[in-house]
Design a protein around this motif. Structure first.
Motif, PDB file in Angstrom:
ATOM      1  N   CYS A   1       0.855  -1.186   0.000  1.00 23.34           N
ATOM      2  CA  CYS A   1       0.000   0.000   0.000  1.00 23.34           C
ATOM      3  C   CYS A   1       0.892   1.238   0.000  1.00 23.34           C
ATOM      4  CB  CYS A   1      -0.907   0.022   1.231  1.00 23.34           C
ATOM      5  SG  CYS A   1      -2.329  -1.053   1.095  1.00 23.34           S
ATOM      6  N   LEU A   2       0.855   1.992  -1.070  1.00 27.83           N
ATOM      7  CA  LEU A   2       1.691   3.185  -1.174  1.00 27.83           C
ATOM      8  C   LEU A   2       1.267   4.256  -0.185  1.00 27.83           C
ATOM      9  CD1 LEU A   2       1.981   3.394  -5.052  1.00 27.83           C
ATOM     10  CD2 LEU A   2       3.606   2.399  -3.443  1.00 27.83           C
ATOM     11  N   ALA A   3      -0.004   4.250   0.187  1.00 29.57           N
ATOM     12  CA  ALA A   3      -0.518   5.251   1.123  1.00 29.57           C
ATOM     13  C   ALA A   3      -0.309   4.825   2.576  1.00 29.57           C
ATOM     14  CB  ALA A   3      -1.998   5.492   0.858  1.00 29.57           C
TER      15      ALA A   3
ATOM     16  N   LYS B   1     -17.674  -6.226   4.069  1.00 24.25           N
ATOM     17  CA  LYS B   1     -17.381  -7.561   4.591  1.00 24.25           C
ATOM     18  C   LYS B   1     -15.951  -7.647   5.130  1.00 24.25           C
ATOM     19  CE  LYS B   1     -21.315  -9.453   3.455  1.00 24.25           C
ATOM     20  NZ  LYS B   1     -22.259  -9.944   4.431  1.00 24.25           N
ATOM     21  N   ILE B   2     -15.000  -7.219   4.327  1.00 25.11           N
ATOM     22  CA  ILE B   2     -13.591  -7.284   4.726  1.00 25.11           C
ATOM     23  C   ILE B   2     -13.236  -6.105   5.627  1.00 25.11           C
ATOM     24  CG2 ILE B   2     -11.208  -7.395   3.874  1.00 25.11           C
ATOM     25  CD1 ILE B   2     -12.402  -8.442   1.199  1.00 25.11           C
ATOM     26  N   GLU B   3     -13.922  -4.994   5.394  1.00 22.17           N
ATOM     27  CA  GLU B   3     -13.698  -3.748   6.136  1.00 22.17           C
ATOM     28  C   GLU B   3     -12.264  -3.235   6.001  1.00 22.17           C
ATOM     29  OE1 GLU B   3     -15.139  -4.417  10.101  1.00 22.17           O
ATOM     30  OE2 GLU B   3     -17.226  -4.493   9.423  1.00 22.17           O
ATOM     31  N   ALA B   4     -11.759  -3.298   4.779  1.00 25.28           N
ATOM     32  CA  ALA B   4     -10.446  -2.776   4.441  1.00 25.28           C
ATOM     33  C   ALA B   4     -10.451  -2.420   2.956  1.00 25.28           C
ATOM     34  CB  ALA B   4      -9.356  -3.810   4.735  1.00 25.28           C
ATOM     35  N   ILE B   5      -9.661  -1.434   2.605  1.00 18.92           N
ATOM     36  CA  ILE B   5      -9.573  -0.989   1.213  1.00 18.92           C
ATOM     37  C   ILE B   5      -8.157  -1.224   0.706  1.00 18.92           C
ATOM     38  CG2 ILE B   5      -9.650   1.019  -0.326  1.00 18.92           C
ATOM     39  CD1 ILE B   5     -12.373   0.213   0.556  1.00 18.92           C
TER      40      ILE B   5
ATOM     41  N   CYS C   1      -4.227  -3.389   1.935  1.00 18.85           N
ATOM     42  CA  CYS C   1      -3.926  -4.305   0.833  1.00 18.85           C
ATOM     43  C   CYS C   1      -3.668  -5.709   1.373  1.00 18.85           C
ATOM     44  CB  CYS C   1      -2.728  -3.808   0.040  1.00 18.85           C
ATOM     45  SG  CYS C   1      -3.057  -2.268  -0.856  1.00 18.85           S
ATOM     46  N   GLU C   2      -2.960  -5.791   2.465  1.00 19.59           N
ATOM     47  CA  GLU C   2      -2.661  -7.094   3.068  1.00 19.59           C
ATOM     48  C   GLU C   2      -3.943  -7.755   3.572  1.00 19.59           C
ATOM     49  OE1 GLU C   2      -0.005  -9.125   6.626  1.00 19.59           O
ATOM     50  OE2 GLU C   2       0.246  -6.994   6.162  1.00 19.59           O
ATOM     51  N   THR C   3      -4.797  -6.981   4.224  1.00 22.21           N
ATOM     52  CA  THR C   3      -6.055  -7.517   4.741  1.00 22.21           C
ATOM     53  C   THR C   3      -6.919  -8.054   3.611  1.00 22.21           C
ATOM     54  OG1 THR C   3      -5.989  -5.941   6.565  1.00 22.21           O
ATOM     55  CG2 THR C   3      -8.111  -6.962   6.097  1.00 22.21           C
ATOM     56  N   VAL C   4      -7.009  -7.306   2.530  1.00 24.44           N
ATOM     57  CA  VAL C   4      -7.814  -7.736   1.388  1.00 24.44           C
ATOM     58  C   VAL C   4      -7.197  -8.969   0.733  1.00 24.44           C
ATOM     59  CG1 VAL C   4      -8.634  -7.078  -0.916  1.00 24.44           C
ATOM     60  CG2 VAL C   4      -8.798  -5.450   0.979  1.00 24.44           C
TER      61      VAL C   4
ATOM     62  N   VAL D   1     -17.811  -3.725  -8.860  1.00 22.12           N
ATOM     63  CA  VAL D   1     -18.740  -3.155  -7.882  1.00 22.12           C
ATOM     64  C   VAL D   1     -18.943  -4.140  -6.730  1.00 22.12           C
ATOM     65  CG1 VAL D   1     -21.151  -2.459  -7.499  1.00 22.12           C
ATOM     66  CG2 VAL D   1     -19.916  -1.609  -9.488  1.00 22.12           C
ATOM     67  N   PHE D   2     -19.132  -5.407  -7.057  1.00 14.28           N
ATOM     68  CA  PHE D   2     -19.303  -6.448  -6.041  1.00 14.28           C
ATOM     69  C   PHE D   2     -18.061  -6.553  -5.146  1.00 14.28           C
ATOM     70  CE2 PHE D   2     -18.643 -10.996  -4.957  1.00 14.28           C
ATOM     71  CZ  PHE D   2     -19.656 -11.119  -4.005  1.00 14.28           C
ATOM     72  N   LEU D   3     -16.882  -6.557  -5.752  1.00 12.73           N
ATOM     73  CA  LEU D   3     -15.645  -6.660  -4.970  1.00 12.73           C
ATOM     74  C   LEU D   3     -15.437  -5.434  -4.082  1.00 12.73           C
ATOM     75  CD1 LEU D   3     -13.223  -8.228  -7.602  1.00 12.73           C
ATOM     76  CD2 LEU D   3     -14.257  -9.363  -5.617  1.00 12.73           C
ATOM     77  N   THR D   4     -15.790  -4.266  -4.585  1.00 10.80           N
ATOM     78  CA  THR D   4     -15.679  -3.051  -3.777  1.00 10.80           C
ATOM     79  C   THR D   4     -16.653  -3.107  -2.602  1.00 10.80           C
ATOM     80  OG1 THR D   4     -14.973  -1.798  -5.717  1.00 10.80           O
ATOM     81  CG2 THR D   4     -15.758  -0.523  -3.838  1.00 10.80           C
ATOM     82  N   TYR D   5     -17.843  -3.617  -2.836  1.00 16.08           N
ATOM     83  CA  TYR D   5     -18.800  -3.824  -1.753  1.00 16.08           C
ATOM     84  C   TYR D   5     -18.201  -4.748  -0.690  1.00 16.08           C
ATOM     85  CZ  TYR D   5     -22.515  -6.157   0.804  1.00 16.08           C
ATOM     86  OH  TYR D   5     -23.275  -6.711   1.802  1.00 16.08           O
ATOM     87  N   LEU D   6     -17.589  -5.844  -1.128  1.00 16.08           N
ATOM     88  CA  LEU D   6     -16.963  -6.774  -0.178  1.00 16.08           C
ATOM     89  C   LEU D   6     -15.876  -6.084   0.631  1.00 16.08           C
ATOM     90  CD1 LEU D   6     -16.632 -10.038  -2.309  1.00 16.08           C
ATOM     91  CD2 LEU D   6     -18.261  -9.581  -0.464  1.00 16.08           C
ATOM     92  N   GLU D   7     -15.055  -5.282  -0.035  1.00 14.32           N
ATOM     93  CA  GLU D   7     -13.994  -4.563   0.675  1.00 14.32           C
ATOM     94  C   GLU D   7     -14.578  -3.647   1.751  1.00 14.32           C
ATOM     95  OE1 GLU D   7     -10.196  -3.260  -1.487  1.00 14.32           O
ATOM     96  OE2 GLU D   7     -11.742  -3.230  -3.059  1.00 14.32           O
ATOM     97  N   LEU D   8     -15.604  -2.915   1.395  1.00 12.10           N
ATOM     98  CA  LEU D   8     -16.167  -1.923   2.314  1.00 12.10           C
ATOM     99  C   LEU D   8     -16.956  -2.546   3.458  1.00 12.10           C
ATOM    100  CD1 LEU D   8     -17.387   0.745  -0.261  1.00 12.10           C
ATOM    101  CD2 LEU D   8     -15.481   0.963   1.348  1.00 12.10           C
TER     102      LEU D   8
END
Length: 135
Positions: free
Chosen positions: A31-33, A101-105, A38-41, A92-99
């Motif tokens: 993760c550059l930021a 379900k995974i709670e990480a971006i 990134c690791e969590t996902v 869109v589905f994967l972004t939903y999962l990140e936000l």
């Protein structure tokens, strides 16, 4: 439109390839930021579909979209639109999962989603505006 689609698909291949290479080594994209999103996902159960890394599927989709951008004619425009539509929907589905379900971006995954959105828009325009016109 074809040049923009070619650029976005080529850039998408690069992003998805980086994610796949990082994952194949047992790690995760950097993760550059900062942070560990990134690791969590990458370590989540959602990062693979039927044992295949999602990024590998992304590479394949971007390669098909690149081919559609390089080819002329209604068939190429239709293929580009269909693959971009599926890719956009899956992003869109994967972004939903990140936000939710995974709670990480993961910024790399987000970059891929943005590129797929651009490709969907460009291919939709190619499909509607140029359909039926000579190549």
């Amino acid at each position: 439109m074809r040049k923009l689609a070619t650029f976005a698909a080529s850039f998408g291949i690069g992003v998805a390839t980086y994610i796949a290479i990082a994952d194949s080594g047992g790690g995760s994209p950097v993760c550059l930021a900062g942070g560990s999103g990134c690791e969590t996902v990458a370590r989540s159960s959602y990062s693979h579909l039927l044992g295949v890394d999602i990024a590998v599927l992304g590479i394949a989709a971007y390669v098909v979209l690149l081919a559609a951008a390089l080819l002329r004619g209604d068939g190429a425009r239709m293929a580009g639109f269909c693959f971009a539509l599926v890719g956009f929907g899956y992003s869109v589905f994967l972004t939903y999962l990140e936000l939710f379900k995974i709670e990480a971006i993961c910024q790399w995954c987000l970059a891929s989603a943005v590129l797929m959105t651009v490709l969907f828009g460009v291919n939709a325009i190619r499909m509607v505006v140029y359909a039926g016109r000579p190549a």
